[in-house]
Design an enzyme around this catalytic site. Sequence first.
Site, PDB file in Angstrom:
ATOM      1  N   ARG A 265       0.821  -1.213   0.000  1.00 46.61           N
ATOM      2  CA  ARG A 265       0.000   0.000   0.000  1.00 46.61           C
ATOM      3  C   ARG A 265       0.859   1.269   0.000  1.00 46.61           C
ATOM      4  O   ARG A 265       0.497   2.275  -0.599  1.00 46.61           O
ATOM      5  CB  ARG A 265      -0.980  -0.040   1.177  1.00 46.61           C
ATOM      6  CG  ARG A 265      -2.174  -0.931   0.857  1.00 46.61           C
ATOM      7  CD  ARG A 265      -2.942  -1.466   2.042  1.00 46.61           C
ATOM      8  NE  ARG A 265      -4.022  -2.346   1.560  1.00 46.61           N
ATOM      9  CZ  ARG A 265      -3.853  -3.601   1.153  1.00 46.61           C
ATOM     10  NH1 ARG A 265      -2.667  -4.173   1.195  1.00 46.61           N
ATOM     11  NH2 ARG A 265      -4.890  -4.312   0.695  1.00 46.61           N
TER      12      ARG A 265
ATOM     13  N   HIS B 244     -13.610 -18.893 -16.758  1.00 44.02           N
ATOM     14  CA  HIS B 244     -14.160 -17.540 -16.709  1.00 44.02           C
ATOM     15  C   HIS B 244     -13.893 -16.807 -18.021  1.00 44.02           C
ATOM     16  O   HIS B 244     -14.802 -16.240 -18.630  1.00 44.02           O
ATOM     17  CB  HIS B 244     -13.553 -16.771 -15.526  1.00 44.02           C
ATOM     18  CG  HIS B 244     -14.020 -15.360 -15.434  1.00 44.02           C
ATOM     19  ND1 HIS B 244     -15.125 -14.994 -14.687  1.00 44.02           N
ATOM     20  CD2 HIS B 244     -13.581 -14.224 -16.027  1.00 44.02           C
ATOM     21  CE1 HIS B 244     -15.324 -13.698 -14.822  1.00 44.02           C
ATOM     22  NE2 HIS B 244     -14.387 -13.202 -15.625  1.00 44.02           N
ATOM     23  N   GLU B 245     -12.643 -16.831 -18.476  1.00 42.57           N
ATOM     24  CA  GLU B 245     -12.293 -16.118 -19.716  1.00 42.57           C
ATOM     25  C   GLU B 245     -12.949 -16.766 -20.932  1.00 42.57           C
ATOM     26  O   GLU B 245     -13.386 -16.080 -21.854  1.00 42.57           O
ATOM     27  CB  GLU B 245     -10.766 -16.065 -19.889  1.00 42.57           C
ATOM     28  CG  GLU B 245     -10.020 -15.369 -18.746  1.00 42.57           C
ATOM     29  CD  GLU B 245     -10.523 -13.958 -18.455  1.00 42.57           C
ATOM     30  OE1 GLU B 245     -11.118 -13.315 -19.343  1.00 42.57           O
ATOM     31  OE2 GLU B 245     -10.333 -13.506 -17.311  1.00 42.57           O
TER      32      GLU B 245
ATOM     33  N   HIS C 146      -2.645  -9.665 -16.112  1.00 43.54           N
ATOM     34  CA  HIS C 146      -4.021  -9.743 -15.591  1.00 43.54           C
ATOM     35  C   HIS C 146      -4.888 -10.426 -16.665  1.00 43.54           C
ATOM     36  O   HIS C 146      -5.018  -9.924 -17.773  1.00 43.54           O
ATOM     37  CB  HIS C 146      -4.526  -8.326 -15.303  1.00 43.54           C
ATOM     38  CG  HIS C 146      -5.590  -8.287 -14.266  1.00 43.54           C
ATOM     39  ND1 HIS C 146      -5.353  -7.895 -12.961  1.00 43.54           N
ATOM     40  CD2 HIS C 146      -6.896  -8.605 -14.320  1.00 43.54           C
ATOM     41  CE1 HIS C 146      -6.477  -7.968 -12.276  1.00 43.54           C
ATOM     42  NE2 HIS C 146      -7.426  -8.399 -13.080  1.00 43.54           N
ATOM     43  N   ALA C 147      -5.450 -11.594 -16.338  1.00 42.28           N
ATOM     44  CA  ALA C 147      -6.187 -12.376 -17.338  1.00 42.28           C
ATOM     45  C   ALA C 147      -7.323 -11.563 -17.945  1.00 42.28           C
ATOM     46  O   ALA C 147      -8.035 -10.852 -17.243  1.00 42.28           O
ATOM     47  CB  ALA C 147      -6.747 -13.644 -16.688  1.00 42.28           C
TER      48      ALA C 147
ATOM     49  N   TYR D 198     -26.598  -0.486 -16.941  1.00 44.00           N
ATOM     50  CA  TYR D 198     -27.570  -1.427 -16.394  1.00 44.00           C
ATOM     51  C   TYR D 198     -28.999  -1.012 -16.724  1.00 44.00           C
ATOM     52  O   TYR D 198     -29.933  -1.655 -16.257  1.00 44.00           O
ATOM     53  CB  TYR D 198     -27.364  -1.582 -14.877  1.00 44.00           C
ATOM     54  CG  TYR D 198     -26.023  -2.196 -14.567  1.00 44.00           C
ATOM     55  CD1 TYR D 198     -25.876  -3.579 -14.442  1.00 44.00           C
ATOM     56  CD2 TYR D 198     -24.876  -1.412 -14.482  1.00 44.00           C
ATOM     57  CE1 TYR D 198     -24.636  -4.155 -14.213  1.00 44.00           C
ATOM     58  CE2 TYR D 198     -23.630  -1.973 -14.252  1.00 44.00           C
ATOM     59  CZ  TYR D 198     -23.509  -3.343 -14.117  1.00 44.00           C
ATOM     60  OH  TYR D 198     -22.275  -3.897 -13.906  1.00 44.00           O
TER      61      TYR D 198
ATOM     62  N   HIS E  98     -16.361 -15.450 -21.541  1.00 41.96           N
ATOM     63  CA  HIS E  98     -16.377 -14.202 -22.321  1.00 41.96           C
ATOM     64  C   HIS E  98     -16.261 -14.506 -23.817  1.00 41.96           C
ATOM     65  O   HIS E  98     -16.981 -13.939 -24.640  1.00 41.96           O
ATOM     66  CB  HIS E  98     -15.197 -13.310 -21.919  1.00 41.96           C
ATOM     67  CG  HIS E  98     -15.330 -12.663 -20.570  1.00 41.96           C
ATOM     68  ND1 HIS E  98     -16.464 -11.985 -20.175  1.00 41.96           N
ATOM     69  CD2 HIS E  98     -14.450 -12.562 -19.534  1.00 41.96           C
ATOM     70  CE1 HIS E  98     -16.268 -11.506 -18.941  1.00 41.96           C
ATOM     71  NE2 HIS E  98     -15.065 -11.849 -18.542  1.00 41.96           N
TER      72      HIS E  98
ATOM     73  N   ARG F 147     -19.974  -5.064 -11.643  1.00 36.11           N
ATOM     74  CA  ARG F 147     -20.322  -6.193 -12.507  1.00 36.11           C
ATOM     75  C   ARG F 147     -20.016  -7.538 -11.832  1.00 36.11           C
ATOM     76  O   ARG F 147     -20.720  -8.510 -12.035  1.00 36.11           O
ATOM     77  CB  ARG F 147     -19.568  -6.093 -13.830  1.00 36.11           C
ATOM     78  CG  ARG F 147     -18.061  -6.095 -13.685  1.00 36.11           C
ATOM     79  CD  ARG F 147     -17.359  -5.814 -15.007  1.00 36.11           C
ATOM     80  NE  ARG F 147     -17.773  -4.509 -15.546  1.00 36.11           N
ATOM     81  CZ  ARG F 147     -17.500  -4.110 -16.784  1.00 36.11           C
ATOM     82  NH1 ARG F 147     -16.848  -4.891 -17.603  1.00 36.11           N
ATOM     83  NH2 ARG F 147     -17.900  -2.921 -17.195  1.00 36.11           N
ATOM     84  N   TYR F 148     -18.953  -7.585 -11.010  1.00 35.73           N
ATOM     85  CA  TYR F 148     -18.589  -8.849 -10.357  1.00 35.73           C
ATOM     86  C   TYR F 148     -19.544  -9.160  -9.208  1.00 35.73           C
ATOM     87  O   TYR F 148     -19.845 -10.316  -8.935  1.00 35.73           O
ATOM     88  CB  TYR F 148     -17.144  -8.792  -9.852  1.00 35.73           C
ATOM     89  CG  TYR F 148     -16.138  -8.514 -10.946  1.00 35.73           C
ATOM     90  CD1 TYR F 148     -15.894  -9.456 -11.944  1.00 35.73           C
ATOM     91  CD2 TYR F 148     -15.456  -7.304 -11.015  1.00 35.73           C
ATOM     92  CE1 TYR F 148     -14.982  -9.206 -12.961  1.00 35.73           C
ATOM     93  CE2 TYR F 148     -14.541  -7.048 -12.023  1.00 35.73           C
ATOM     94  CZ  TYR F 148     -14.302  -7.995 -12.995  1.00 35.73           C
ATOM     95  OH  TYR F 148     -13.403  -7.738 -13.992  1.00 35.73           O
TER      96      TYR F 148
ATOM     97  N   HIS G  56      -8.131  -2.426 -10.153  1.00 37.41           N
ATOM     98  CA  HIS G  56      -9.225  -1.822 -10.921  1.00 37.41           C
ATOM     99  C   HIS G  56      -9.434  -0.345 -10.609  1.00 37.41           C
ATOM    100  O   HIS G  56     -10.115   0.338 -11.365  1.00 37.41           O
ATOM    101  CB  HIS G  56     -10.511  -2.611 -10.671  1.00 37.41           C
ATOM    102  CG  HIS G  56     -10.406  -4.050 -11.089  1.00 37.41           C
ATOM    103  ND1 HIS G  56      -9.562  -4.942 -10.456  1.00 37.41           N
ATOM    104  CD2 HIS G  56     -11.014  -4.748 -12.069  1.00 37.41           C
ATOM    105  CE1 HIS G  56      -9.668  -6.129 -11.041  1.00 37.41           C
ATOM    106  NE2 HIS G  56     -10.541  -6.043 -12.018  1.00 37.41           N
TER     107      HIS G  56
ATOM    108  N   ARG H 297     -14.892  -0.985   4.234  1.00 37.32           N
ATOM    109  CA  ARG H 297     -14.164  -2.245   4.465  1.00 37.32           C
ATOM    110  C   ARG H 297     -14.543  -2.831   5.833  1.00 37.32           C
ATOM    111  O   ARG H 297     -14.773  -4.034   5.958  1.00 37.32           O
ATOM    112  CB  ARG H 297     -12.648  -1.996   4.409  1.00 37.32           C
ATOM    113  CG  ARG H 297     -12.143  -1.654   3.021  1.00 37.32           C
ATOM    114  CD  ARG H 297     -11.788  -2.887   2.232  1.00 37.32           C
ATOM    115  NE  ARG H 297     -10.382  -3.217   2.352  1.00 37.32           N
ATOM    116  CZ  ARG H 297      -9.842  -4.351   1.911  1.00 37.32           C
ATOM    117  NH1 ARG H 297     -10.616  -5.259   1.338  1.00 37.32           N
ATOM    118  NH2 ARG H 297      -8.563  -4.585   2.042  1.00 37.32           N
TER     119      ARG H 297
ATOM    120  N   GLU I 233     -19.733 -11.308 -17.039  1.00 31.97           N
ATOM    121  CA  GLU I 233     -18.864 -11.905 -16.024  1.00 31.97           C
ATOM    122  C   GLU I 233     -19.408 -13.234 -15.503  1.00 31.97           C
ATOM    123  O   GLU I 233     -18.667 -14.036 -14.946  1.00 31.97           O
ATOM    124  CB  GLU I 233     -18.677 -10.932 -14.850  1.00 31.97           C
ATOM    125  CG  GLU I 233     -18.014  -9.620 -15.217  1.00 31.97           C
ATOM    126  CD  GLU I 233     -16.670  -9.790 -15.918  1.00 31.97           C
ATOM    127  OE1 GLU I 233     -15.991 -10.805 -15.683  1.00 31.97           O
ATOM    128  OE2 GLU I 233     -16.320  -8.905 -16.719  1.00 31.97           O
TER     129      GLU I 233
HETATM  130 ZN   LIG Z   1     -14.262 -11.346 -16.639  1.00 33.08          ZN
END
Ligand SMILES: [Zn+2]
Length: 642
Positions: free
Chosen positions: A152, A350-351, A319-320, A190, A354, A489-490, A480, A456, A378
């Site tokens: 951080r 996951h990918e 980052h995938a 949305y 998409h 979205r997640y 992100h 948090r 997603e």
């Molecule tokens: Zn994704």
Amino acid sequence: MRTLSNLLAVPLLLVLLLGCCHASGSTNETAARQWFEQFNLDLAVQRNLAVEAGWNYAVNITDENSRKRNFTDKNLTRLFSKSDDIGTSVANATMQELYSSVRTRLATFYNTAKVKDPRSGDMVPLEPNIVAAMADPDVPQSVKRDFWVGWRDESGKKMKNDYEEFVHLGNAMIREAGYANLAEYWQSWYEPTSDFEQTMETLWTEFKPYYSLLHAYVRSKLRPHFGSEIFPLTNHLPAHILGNMWAQSWANVDHLTMPYPESWTVDITKEMLRKGWNSTTMFRVSEEFFASLGLGNMTDTFWAKTVMDRLPNVEMNCHASAWDFYTNEGDFRVKQCTSVTLPYLATTHHEMGHIQYFMQYEKQPVPFRDGANPGFHEAVGDTIELAVMTPEHLVKIGLLNSTIDSNEYYVNYMFLMALKKLAFIPFGYLIDKWRWSVFKGEVTPQQYNSAWWKLRCDLQGISSPVPRSEDDFDPGAKYHVPGNTPYIRYFVSHFLQFQFYEALCNKSGHTGPLYKCDFYQSKEAGDALKKMLAAGSSKHWEDTLEELTGTREVSAAPLIRYFRPLFDFLTEANKNSSEPLTWSSECPGDDWYTSTAAPPVTTAPPPQTTTSGSSGRLAGATWLQLSMAALLGALLSTLLTR
Ligand SMILES: [Zn+2]
């Protein structure tokens, strides 16, 4: 990607339609259709150019490839701006340059940060070194704490001034496109029929009691292991001991928390390695699942151009992500630095989800080549993952010898899924909850970090291992945020995927508990999924959702049904422990930190001032219409992992 069309296409379409055609309705429609057909072709070409440039940069990070992502021809930039029929000036280009450079600075802080390894004194990057240390059960908590603080200090803390400037510029630019601020723009994807933020809050409120069951149970297991002195009296979980830099997945503390440790001893990752799996095996296994549903194989271009492993001798973004090149010729690719592990098998699915979405809606006009909403995109691969990870399916693909039909065995299985998926949900919510309030000005730069920690502590129930202040900027320590990638979205996807899963299980004729459902080889499930994917964003997502699931709302009910036996177990287990089910909505006070025996953390030098003198604030400047160049450079996004 949808962002480009929304901003550019609508004003342009209106200008042209209103300007050119005053004839009868049918002539109007014919002219509009002809105009759109040409526009659609041009749009695909433009997007292809932008995606190509973005891909080239991501797989080979050089200054030259960075420059190629933006238009350099000022005349061309001006032509695009003029095409929107709104005046422009040099100030426009200046503003774009400032925005582009602040984004580059933010990304660079994140991508180049290195932290001192408290064990060796070496400077090490987040991936793979720090991620591995945080995940390793044998690394002492004090080392994890130093990494947690060091990361951080070296990433987020350096970004604070730049982030403030970024918010200022981003809001100013989006106002020119007709949105009040970036929050309103992001939420517009949305197409909310009611208050979107309230809808999300309601979902969270409905789910929170179940999250609390998991939270109290995990606390009861981790407290004796790590020692009570690092647990605050507020009943928060210390953020650095959950096996993940952001405490967004708790999957790496499974061995410390497993309900029946003697009942699940299979190490799937070991099994993958023992069987000689590599990245190609993992992609082929994923492809085969989709194909078994009747959704078709990946294209030749996919196999030729996908990057499955870290490329040698270049800097690349690992980052995938999944990419649609808008060619109408099957150019879809994944970029991922695969390691042969069970979590990466999930990421691969996951990918691939998409990519399947890209493939199925390829025939739609370009503005409809998108998920019904971003959460749908997603959720597709994760829905498949729910079936693939069932012990029943792992047997089918040779990663498990047999299943054991006992309650203990399946409670363990569901618990593993919960550490990954349920633990994530409040984190998936709070990132954009924080950003919405920042974009709307409800949280000022002087409150950035305290507002972040309020969420948090309150939502996620975690606390920092050391005191935090406004000198820190902890949101910036998550990819992100400096990457300006929307996150809600997640959160949406974690509910949708259980809705999709239950619907597809029903179509496949599955009977019995939901968590045992593997709809592999079901053409009925495949047809229903294919139909949803092929629609892209051509219909309102509520219509698309209703067609598959019978409901028009994002709902927590299927998720709760899936995990019901686990929730029953957790409820009983928590009755037998002294851990309270709740935690304070406020973070531990500074006095708690000073009263603990924990040794002090070595602090990093104060952050450098990151706003260059010449860029500064653009107070008083006139914000003009976004040009194509700004859109391509600034808003281009791909579909990332969380
Ligand atoms: Zn994704």
